[in-house]
Scaffold this motif. Structure first.
Motif, PDB file in Angstrom:
ATOM      1  N   LEU A 122      26.475  39.853  10.943  1.00  0.00           N
ATOM      2  CA  LEU A 122      26.084  38.775  11.839  1.00  0.00           C
ATOM      3  C   LEU A 122      27.344  38.338  12.562  1.00  0.00           C
ATOM      4  CD1 LEU A 122      24.200  36.658  13.047  1.00  0.00           C
ATOM      5  CD2 LEU A 122      24.602  35.237  11.013  1.00  0.00           C
ATOM      6  N   ILE A 123      27.429  38.660  13.847  1.00  0.00           N
ATOM      7  CA  ILE A 123      28.657  38.481  14.624  1.00  0.00           C
ATOM      8  C   ILE A 123      28.469  37.397  15.670  1.00  0.00           C
ATOM      9  CG2 ILE A 123      30.306  39.610  16.170  1.00  0.00           C
ATOM     10  CD1 ILE A 123      29.463  42.286  14.894  1.00  0.00           C
ATOM     11  N   PHE A 124      29.379  36.434  15.681  1.00  0.00           N
ATOM     12  CA  PHE A 124      29.483  35.513  16.807  1.00  0.00           C
ATOM     13  C   PHE A 124      30.656  35.990  17.654  1.00  0.00           C
ATOM     14  CE2 PHE A 124      26.600  32.839  14.550  1.00  0.00           C
ATOM     15  CZ  PHE A 124      26.031  32.026  15.525  1.00  0.00           C
ATOM     16  N   GLN A 125      30.340  36.452  18.859  1.00  0.00           N
ATOM     17  CA  GLN A 125      31.352  36.962  19.776  1.00  0.00           C
ATOM     18  C   GLN A 125      31.586  35.918  20.864  1.00  0.00           C
ATOM     19  OE1 GLN A 125      30.548  40.832  21.432  1.00  0.00           O
ATOM     20  NE2 GLN A 125      31.785  40.425  23.249  1.00  0.00           N
ATOM     21  N   VAL A 126      32.826  35.424  20.961  1.00  0.00           N
ATOM     22  CA  VAL A 126      33.144  34.341  21.892  1.00  0.00           C
ATOM     23  C   VAL A 126      34.042  34.896  22.987  1.00  0.00           C
ATOM     24  CG1 VAL A 126      33.918  31.969  22.128  1.00  0.00           C
ATOM     25  CG2 VAL A 126      33.021  32.765  19.928  1.00  0.00           C
ATOM     26  N   ASP A 127      33.471  35.110  24.168  1.00  0.00           N
ATOM     27  CA  ASP A 127      34.183  35.683  25.304  1.00  0.00           C
ATOM     28  C   ASP A 127      34.619  34.603  26.290  1.00  0.00           C
ATOM     29  OD1 ASP A 127      33.751  38.123  24.194  1.00  0.00           O
ATOM     30  OD2 ASP A 127      32.424  38.883  25.750  1.00  0.00           O
ATOM     31  N   LEU A 128      35.710  34.887  26.996  1.00  0.00           N
ATOM     32  CA  LEU A 128      36.277  33.918  27.923  1.00  0.00           C
ATOM     33  C   LEU A 128      36.149  34.332  29.378  1.00  0.00           C
ATOM     34  CD1 LEU A 128      39.470  33.085  25.825  1.00  0.00           C
ATOM     35  CD2 LEU A 128      37.265  31.901  25.856  1.00  0.00           C
ATOM     36  N   PHE A 129      35.700  35.562  29.611  1.00  0.00           N
ATOM     37  CA  PHE A 129      35.480  36.046  30.972  1.00  0.00           C
ATOM     38  C   PHE A 129      34.070  36.625  31.047  1.00  0.00           C
ATOM     39  CE2 PHE A 129      40.061  36.371  30.330  1.00  0.00           C
ATOM     40  CZ  PHE A 129      40.564  35.756  31.473  1.00  0.00           C
ATOM     41  N   SER A 130      33.375  36.315  32.111  1.00  0.00           N
ATOM     42  CA  SER A 130      32.011  36.788  32.290  1.00  0.00           C
ATOM     43  C   SER A 130      31.983  38.019  33.186  1.00  0.00           C
ATOM     44  CB  SER A 130      31.143  35.684  32.905  1.00  0.00           C
ATOM     45  OG  SER A 130      29.840  36.172  33.157  1.00  0.00           O
ATOM     46  N   LEU A 144      39.460  34.493  49.354  1.00  0.00           N
ATOM     47  CA  LEU A 144      40.432  35.354  48.690  1.00  0.00           C
ATOM     48  C   LEU A 144      40.669  34.909  47.251  1.00  0.00           C
ATOM     49  CD1 LEU A 144      42.188  37.805  49.333  1.00  0.00           C
ATOM     50  CD2 LEU A 144      44.052  36.219  49.924  1.00  0.00           C
ATOM     51  N   LEU A 145      40.696  33.597  47.006  1.00  0.00           N
ATOM     52  CA  LEU A 145      40.842  33.093  45.644  1.00  0.00           C
ATOM     53  C   LEU A 145      39.643  33.486  44.782  1.00  0.00           C
ATOM     54  CD1 LEU A 145      42.345  29.512  46.149  1.00  0.00           C
ATOM     55  CD2 LEU A 145      43.489  31.516  45.183  1.00  0.00           C
ATOM     56  N   ASP A 146      38.455  33.424  45.380  1.00  0.00           N
ATOM     57  CA  ASP A 146      37.253  33.853  44.663  1.00  0.00           C
ATOM     58  C   ASP A 146      37.367  35.323  44.269  1.00  0.00           C
ATOM     59  OD1 ASP A 146      36.173  31.352  45.001  1.00  0.00           O
ATOM     60  OD2 ASP A 146      34.858  31.915  46.661  1.00  0.00           O
ATOM     61  N   ALA A 147      37.879  36.133  45.198  1.00  0.00           N
ATOM     62  CA  ALA A 147      38.004  37.572  44.934  1.00  0.00           C
ATOM     63  C   ALA A 147      38.982  37.827  43.789  1.00  0.00           C
ATOM     64  CB  ALA A 147      38.462  38.297  46.196  1.00  0.00           C
ATOM     65  N   ALA A 148      40.084  37.087  43.761  1.00  0.00           N
ATOM     66  CA  ALA A 148      41.061  37.256  42.686  1.00  0.00           C
ATOM     67  C   ALA A 148      40.456  36.880  41.338  1.00  0.00           C
ATOM     68  CB  ALA A 148      42.305  36.411  42.969  1.00  0.00           C
ATOM     69  N   GLU A 149      39.675  35.797  41.325  1.00  0.00           N
ATOM     70  CA  GLU A 149      39.031  35.385  40.078  1.00  0.00           C
ATOM     71  C   GLU A 149      38.010  36.413  39.615  1.00  0.00           C
ATOM     72  OE1 GLU A 149      36.403  31.717  38.200  1.00  0.00           O
ATOM     73  OE2 GLU A 149      36.483  32.024  40.366  1.00  0.00           O
ATOM     74  N   ARG A 150      37.191  36.920  40.548  1.00  0.00           N
ATOM     75  CA  ARG A 150      36.146  37.882  40.176  1.00  0.00           C
ATOM     76  C   ARG A 150      36.755  39.169  39.631  1.00  0.00           C
ATOM     77  NH1 ARG A 150      31.786  39.738  38.602  1.00  0.00           N
ATOM     78  NH2 ARG A 150      32.458  38.222  37.080  1.00  0.00           N
ATOM     79  N   GLU A 151      37.865  39.590  40.264  1.00  0.00           N
ATOM     80  CA  GLU A 151      38.539  40.803  39.788  1.00  0.00           C
ATOM     81  C   GLU A 151      39.035  40.616  38.363  1.00  0.00           C
ATOM     82  OE1 GLU A 151      41.848  43.211  38.600  1.00  0.00           O
ATOM     83  OE2 GLU A 151      42.072  41.112  39.220  1.00  0.00           O
ATOM     84  N   LYS A 152      39.609  39.448  38.074  1.00  0.00           N
ATOM     85  CA  LYS A 152      40.127  39.183  36.728  1.00  0.00           C
ATOM     86  C   LYS A 152      38.980  39.102  35.728  1.00  0.00           C
ATOM     87  CE  LYS A 152      43.723  36.561  36.208  1.00  0.00           C
ATOM     88  NZ  LYS A 152      44.639  35.382  36.150  1.00  0.00           N
ATOM     89  N   ASP A 153      37.873  38.464  36.124  1.00  0.00           N
ATOM     90  CA  ASP A 153      36.720  38.379  35.231  1.00  0.00           C
ATOM     91  C   ASP A 153      36.215  39.766  34.849  1.00  0.00           C
ATOM     92  OD1 ASP A 153      36.702  35.646  35.148  1.00  0.00           O
ATOM     93  OD2 ASP A 153      35.120  35.384  36.634  1.00  0.00           O
ATOM     94  N   SER A 187      32.607  29.840  34.112  1.00  0.00           N
ATOM     95  CA  SER A 187      33.557  29.089  34.931  1.00  0.00           C
ATOM     96  C   SER A 187      32.873  28.022  35.772  1.00  0.00           C
ATOM     97  CB  SER A 187      34.325  30.037  35.855  1.00  0.00           C
ATOM     98  OG  SER A 187      35.076  30.959  35.109  1.00  0.00           O
ATOM     99  N   LYS A 188      33.583  26.944  35.991  1.00  0.00           N
ATOM    100  CA  LYS A 188      33.123  25.912  36.912  1.00  0.00           C
ATOM    101  C   LYS A 188      33.406  26.356  38.346  1.00  0.00           C
ATOM    102  CE  LYS A 188      32.436  23.141  33.350  1.00  0.00           C
ATOM    103  NZ  LYS A 188      33.056  23.967  32.292  1.00  0.00           N
ATOM    104  N   ASN A 189      32.701  25.745  39.298  1.00  0.00           N
ATOM    105  CA  ASN A 189      32.884  26.113  40.703  1.00  0.00           C
ATOM    106  C   ASN A 189      34.318  25.891  41.172  1.00  0.00           C
ATOM    107  OD1 ASN A 189      30.202  26.857  40.998  1.00  0.00           O
ATOM    108  ND2 ASN A 189      29.557  24.826  41.674  1.00  0.00           N
ATOM    109  N   TYR A 190      35.007  24.910  40.579  1.00  0.00           N
ATOM    110  CA  TYR A 190      36.352  24.580  41.039  1.00  0.00           C
ATOM    111  C   TYR A 190      37.431  25.405  40.338  1.00  0.00           C
ATOM    112  CZ  TYR A 190      35.674  21.517  36.967  1.00  0.00           C
ATOM    113  OH  TYR A 190      35.367  21.017  35.730  1.00  0.00           O
ATOM    114  N   GLU A 191      37.051  26.306  39.424  1.00  0.00           N
ATOM    115  CA  GLU A 191      38.050  27.136  38.761  1.00  0.00           C
ATOM    116  C   GLU A 191      38.239  28.439  39.524  1.00  0.00           C
ATOM    117  OE1 GLU A 191      38.135  26.129  34.106  1.00  0.00           O
ATOM    118  OE2 GLU A 191      36.314  27.160  34.751  1.00  0.00           O
ATOM    119  N   ASN A 192      39.466  28.945  39.500  1.00  0.00           N
ATOM    120  CA  ASN A 192      39.758  30.209  40.165  1.00  0.00           C
ATOM    121  C   ASN A 192      40.644  31.072  39.280  1.00  0.00           C
ATOM    122  OD1 ASN A 192      42.373  29.063  40.599  1.00  0.00           O
ATOM    123  ND2 ASN A 192      41.521  27.966  42.366  1.00  0.00           N
TER     124      ASN A 192
END
Length: 391
Positions: free
Chosen positions: A239-247, A256-265, A327-332
């Motif tokens: 029984l595994i609880f997997q806690v991820d930080l990137f979706s 451009l900031l959105d693109a950088a965030e999406r690439e990292k995600d 992520s919240k809308n204001y996070e990048n």
């Protein structure tokens, strides 16, 4: 020659091993601490914790303390490393918070984080080439002292809780896991250096030398240790609880900031659905083998090859409750190094909230009933709110 017994059915749900799997993600790691706090509310104490990068740090703090001290130690760590920012958000709305987050991250990148890392002085560019000090922008010596103070490594090496942390050998390129259970067999011990190696993300943090090899952050090869857990335990139910930080999922970028965030995600997100599909294929193959065993004539049941096939046909059941920070809308793209106290509290509270929402679905904690041997549940945020999703 004795007849080889057919594979036993998987163990009962009550005997399932409880595992906590923690992804890497820097400052977002307080989400995992909040999730663990909420899991404790429901009596979920992991027997095994596997982590990478900041997930390895959280894992070490949990495994390296008695259960009654763990939350306090996590809070102490995150209070220490969440840098105080000399102002609070002054503007309302997403644009105001986004500007605040960017300014906070810039300050942290300039001055470092207490108890975690400090910028090199003189700057890295002034150090001679080919020296360790010329290969990273920051010094992580403060993290070593923090780990020594907050983590009881004797407890870890006494195998009170299994701990596995992943890193990558620089010269070999091989992904390795430092596992206290495996180390014990070889007469080795887990220490602060193994946790630091798992979080040595270049070029920000320096490589960590262990027994003549230098290691970097495991996230540059695989940011989620789920595969290791599945490969290492094939007998007991999990029984595994997997806690991820990137979706892995997200909207089409608008800036451009959105693109950088999406690439990292995408780069650091896990591939849990792929693992589920792969496991389902393996399960169907094993089930076909077991069906075939029942049809074999008696004289073939004494064939030595059958023992190998019987072992290959054994399987456990795996239930993964998948929590993903949204992520919240204001996070990048700076969200993973925005160690401001404001962001830390938000992420912690999000982890608490998501666990409480997950625990509304009691069936998620039961042994799979569909005939499958691996099933994954997560939360989706659409429509009127979170809903159960079965993969």
């Amino acid at each position: 020659m004795t007849e080889h017994p057919l594979p036993a059915p998987p163990v009962t749900p009550a005997e399932a091993q409880r595992v906590l799997v923690l992804q890497g993600g820097g400052a977002l790691g307080s989400y995992q601490a909040g999730a663990y706090q909420a899991l404790c509310h429901y009596g979920f104490e992991p027997e095994w914790i596997a982590g990478i990068s900041i997930g390895a740090v959280n894992a070490a703090i949990i495994a390296g303390n008695d259960p009654e001290k763990r939350i306090a130690r996590l809070k102490e760590f995150w209070q220490l490393v969440s840098a105080p920012v000399p102002w609070k958000p002054l503007l309302n709305g997403d644009h105001g918070r986004s500007a605040f987050n960017e300014a906070s991250a810039a300050l942290i990148a300039t001055f470092g984080v207490p108890g975690f890392f400090t910028p090199r002085i003189p700057p890295v560019q002034l150090w001679p080439a080919s020296t360790p000090l010329s290969l990273s922008y920051y010094d992580t010596a403060p993290l070593k002292k923090t780990l020594e103070r907050l983590v009881d490594f004797d407890r870890i090496n006494d195998l009170k809780t299994r701990l596995s942390v992943g890193a990558v050998g620089i010269t070999t390129g091989n992904f390795v896991y430092f596992d206290n259970f495996e180390f014990r067999k070889r007469g080795k011990r887990i220490g602060p250096e193994h946790i630091m190696a798992s979080g040595a993300l270049p070029p920000g943090f320096p490589a960590i030398e262990i027994e003549g090899e230098y290691y970097w952050d495991g996230g540059i090869a695989s940011n989620t240790p789920l595969d290791y857990v599945l490969d290492a335990e094939t007998d007991r139910d999990l029984l595994i609880f997997q806690v991820d930080l990137f979706s892995a999922r997200g909207e089409l970028p608008k800036t451009l900031l959105d693109a950088a965030e999406r690439e990292k995600d995408i780069r650091y997100s896990s591939r849990t659905r792929m693992n589920t599909d792969k496991n389902r294929t393996i399960h169907n193959t094993r089930r076909a083998l077991r069906d075939l065993f029942a049809k074999l004539p008696d004289y073939l049941k004494n064939d030595p090859s059958l023992e190998i096939l019987c072992q290959a046909a054994k399987e456990n059941t795996v239930t993964v409750v998948h929590l993903i920070y949204r992520s919240k809308n204001y996070e990048n793209s700076s969200k993973d190094y925005d160690f401001s106290h404001v962001a830390m509290v938000e992420h912690w509270e999000a982890g608490v909230r998501d666990v409480h929402q997950s625990m509304r679905h009691k069936d998620w904690l039961e042994r799979p009933q569909s005939g499958e041997t691996m099933i994954t549940y997560d939360l989706t945020h659409d429509g009127d709110g979170p809903a159960a999703k079965k993969e």
